[in-house]
Design a protein around this motif. Structure first.
Motif, PDB file in Angstrom:
ATOM      1  N   ASP A 285      -5.779  -2.426   3.639  1.00 16.06           N
ATOM      2  CA  ASP A 285      -6.199  -3.420   1.747  1.00 16.06           C
ATOM      3  C   ASP A 285      -6.378  -2.136   0.692  1.00 16.06           C
ATOM      4  O   ASP A 285      -7.237  -2.837   0.264  1.00 16.06           O
ATOM      5  CB  ASP A 285      -6.295  -4.789   1.911  1.00 16.06           C
TER       6      ASP A 285
ATOM      7  N   VAL B 148      -6.263   5.949   3.766  1.00 19.10           N
ATOM      8  CA  VAL B 148      -5.515   3.841   3.004  1.00 19.10           C
ATOM      9  C   VAL B 148      -6.482   3.502   4.248  1.00 19.10           C
ATOM     10  O   VAL B 148      -6.216   4.386   5.824  1.00 19.10           O
ATOM     11  CB  VAL B 148      -3.778   4.082   3.225  1.00 19.10           C
TER      12      VAL B 148
ATOM     13  N   PHE C  26      -7.380   2.323  -0.405  1.00 20.24           N
ATOM     14  CA  PHE C  26      -6.894   3.524   0.174  1.00 20.24           C
ATOM     15  C   PHE C  26      -7.740   4.572  -1.257  1.00 20.24           C
ATOM     16  O   PHE C  26      -9.075   3.764  -2.598  1.00 20.24           O
ATOM     17  CB  PHE C  26      -5.946   4.308  -0.762  1.00 20.24           C
TER      18      PHE C  26
ATOM     19  N   ALA D 157       1.028  -0.864  -0.085  1.00 19.16           N
ATOM     20  CA  ALA D 157      -0.164   0.010   0.046  1.00 19.16           C
ATOM     21  C   ALA D 157       1.029   1.586  -0.203  1.00 19.16           C
ATOM     22  O   ALA D 157       0.557   2.272  -1.047  1.00 19.16           O
ATOM     23  CB  ALA D 157      -0.584   0.093   1.348  1.00 19.16           C
TER      24      ALA D 157
END
Length: 599
Positions: free
Chosen positions: A271, A268, A273, A252
């Motif tokens: 997992d 974010v 964003f 990420a």
DNA sequence: AGTGTTCAAGCCAGTCTTAC
DNA sequence: GTAAGACTGGCTTGAACACT
């Protein structure tokens, strides 16, 4: 369920469960047979456990956004894919090292590091534990995994490994891959057969395997009570659990940092964003080393190398805090982006759109000290009274930056972006200052942010040892006035030409200059004030007054009235308060100035 | 101008109370 | 049961007035 699936699938395929989980058979104290972690790894489990953090959850913006195309991207089956990507670990070849280049994205590696990112890095990627959360500052100390260390180095961070070890992995074989593949195939089959329940079940199983590996690990150093709350299970494995979460935080972070500088990222969450970056830009950002590892694994698992999917999109958003975000303007045909992080809505608000509307209104009409009930995950586990209260203000994981005013309902509200804190200490100061600030104010405008900035300066000054600074800005202004008068009557700080003047004249000079000040009622000086300032026990200390706006304004006026005065020296040094370097203090004992350096 | 004195205000740490 | 908030008492400091 996931545990059983993993154990049975590995055995069914002729795999060696003990080997892939770094376990061996031992005879226990009571003479019974049991399994334990390989001796070579036993002492290292503590460090790996410290490196096992949750996902990266951060909010990068606060208040209504500009209009645009905001998209919520998700990393597909992030944790299972990360597990499947791991090459066969040579557990018995584990070795201690302090060489940063040993920590590549191809090994299992765990370390306690000192780090500093260049200021230009928008999203630093090394996790630092703060009470109850993870933050990602520009510098500090971190328990980090190999992929995170490799990524940080590629972003230009300087890294010193204090303590670390590496377990080499052979990429020829991927021992966890077949089980994940099997689970994804089950899920796909269920989906094809239209069996919704079975599909959800297999999805849950795949996602739970990495979670079970982190179950019942020994408590961390800063954990609240030092006991294992949940017992370990058959597949508990600190090294794999820590690596998987590190790999996903790293991926990420890698994607965020490869987005164009013009892209705005809202938040974010583990997992996924939310950004206004286009699909093409996001796809291009997925070409980094960590994302490529996941993409290759994903392709082997499903035939499709894409690691991201677009989930929802909206025209304007209202990010509030970590995992709390509403939609201000949807896109035609698009799903609303709404996450409430368990904040309970009144019963009459049922649909997503009603709940969205409710959250928007709560935010718009919020008052200082607003508290909403957040349902905690423990509630479902039979703890009826475990809810806690949250407000609708930013959580200060990062430092806010004012961008401009945006429409929010009928009125306007500031739109804020953010930059990373320099250190954990900066975050702590901000969190403590905000706890104070929010009792009486809300953060809506540029002026509010400036006011909060003053609170942070006060907090920082109060954190200095032996610096008894009052809490509230007006009291600090009075404190600054006293310090100034004490310096004036002694002729310090470049004020020596004025010390011999009669008190009457000094009063006149000061009060004349204050005539236009909005705070003149508090600041006007009497001859008695000057008398008291001259007393032996009336001391002052240079370098201790926080540079809040009231003080800066007052000192500017006094420097105009007394040219040559350097009142600035009364303030906390600009190069940044405390810790670094010695503080030079002037303390008056009797009529003699004593100049010394605090150790 | 310098010093003594007094009373109020502010701060802090410890204890009690209340809400969840 | 926990945590935040209210309350309390001791201590320090500052503002103001009195006196030499």
């Amino acid at each position: 369920m996931a545990e059983a699936f993993f154990v049975e699938d590995v055995s069914a395929n002729g795999g060696d469960l003990h080997k892939i989980l770094a376990q061996e058979l031992i005879t226990k104290e009571d003479g019974k047979e049991g399994t334990a972690l390989l001796n070579r790894l036993h002492l290292r489990e503590t460090l790996a456990t410290e490196c096992y953090h949750g996902g990266r959850n951060e909010s990068f913006a606060f208040g209504p956004t500009k209009a645009g195309k905001w998209t919520d991207y998700d990393l597909c089956a992030a944790y299972p894919t990360a597990l499947a990507s791991i090459g066969s670990p040579a557990w018995d070849k584990a070795y201690g090292t302090t060489e940063p280049s040993d920590f590549t994205d191809q090994v299992l590696g765990f370390a306690y590091v000192h780090f500093e990112f260049p200021k230009s890095v928008r999203f630093p990627t090394l996790p630092v534990r703060a009470p109850g959360k993870l933050i990602f500052p520009l510098s500090g100390e971190s328990y980090a995994t190999a992929p995170e260390i490799a990524l940080a180095r590629s972003l230009g961070a300087s890294i010193t490994i204090q303590e670390g070890f590496v377990i080499p992995c052979s990429s020829d074989e991927k021992p966890y891959f077949p089980t994940i593949k099997k689970s994804l195939e089950h899920r796909k089959a269920a989906w094809k057969a239209g069996n919704d329940l079975a599909e959800k079940l297999h999805k849950a199983i795949a996602n739970s395997i990495p979670g079970k590996m982190g179950q019942g690990l020994p408590p961390k150093r800063d954990s609240k009570d030092y006991s294992r709350k949940v017992p370990p299970c058959r597949i508990t494995q600190a090294f794999l659990a820590a690596h998987i979460t590190g790999m996903i935080r790293g991926t990420a972070g890698e994607i965020l940092n490869r987005l164009p500088k013009s892209a705005t990222v809202i938040s974010v969450t583990t997992d996924g964003f939310i950004t206004d970056s286009s699909l093409a830009e996001v796809t291009a950002a997925c070409k980094g080393p960590l994302a490529s590892i996941l993409a290759a694994t994903r392709e082997s698992l499903t035939g499709d190398p894409r690691i991201l999917e677009e989930k929802r999109s909206a025209k304007r958003l209202l990010p509030i805090r970590n995992r709390v975000i509403a939609t201000l303007a949807p896109r035609p045909g698009g799903n609303l982006i709404l996450s409430r992080s368990g904040i309970r809505t009144p019963r009459q608000y049922r649909s997503t759109s009603q709940k969205n509307e409710w959250l928007r209104n709560q935010f718009r009409e919020r008052v200082p000290g607003l508290r909403l009930t957040q349902e905690s995950w423990r509630q479902t586990a039979g703890h009826p009274n475990s809810d806690f209260q949250v407000g609708l203000e930013y959580d200060f994981d990062r430092q806010l930056v004012y961008e401009g005013m945006e429409r929010c309902g009928r009125s306007g509200h500031g739109s804020f972006s953010s930059r990373p804190w320099h250190s954990l200490d900066d975050y702590r100061v901000a969190a403590a200052a905000f706890a104070e600030f929010r009792k009486s104010s809300c953060l809506r405008t540029q002026e509010d942010l400036a006011l909060f900035d003053d609170h942070m300066k006060i907090q920082r000054a109060r954190n200095q040892k032996d610096n008894p600074i009052p809490k509230d800005p007006l009291s600090i202004l009075m404190h600054a006035k006293r310090s100034f008068l004490r310096a004036l009557v002694r002729g310090d700080l470049g004020l020596d030409p004025y010390a011999p003047l009669p008190r009457k004249e000094l009063c006149l000079r000061i009060n004349r200059e204050l005539a236009a000040s909005p705070h003149k009622a508090h600041l006007e000086v009497t001859e008695d004030d000057l008398k008291n300032a001259r007393r032996t026990n009336s001391t002052y200390t240079a370098g201790t007054i926080p540079r809040i706006r009231l003080v800066e304004d007052f000192f500017e006026r006094m420097e105009a009235a007394f040219p040559g005065g350097t009142l600035e020296k009364l303030c906390v040094p600009l190069e940044e308060q405390g810790e670094k370097g010695n503080k030079t203090s002037l303390i008056y004992l009797g009529k003699t100035a004593v100049l010394f350096c605090r150790p």
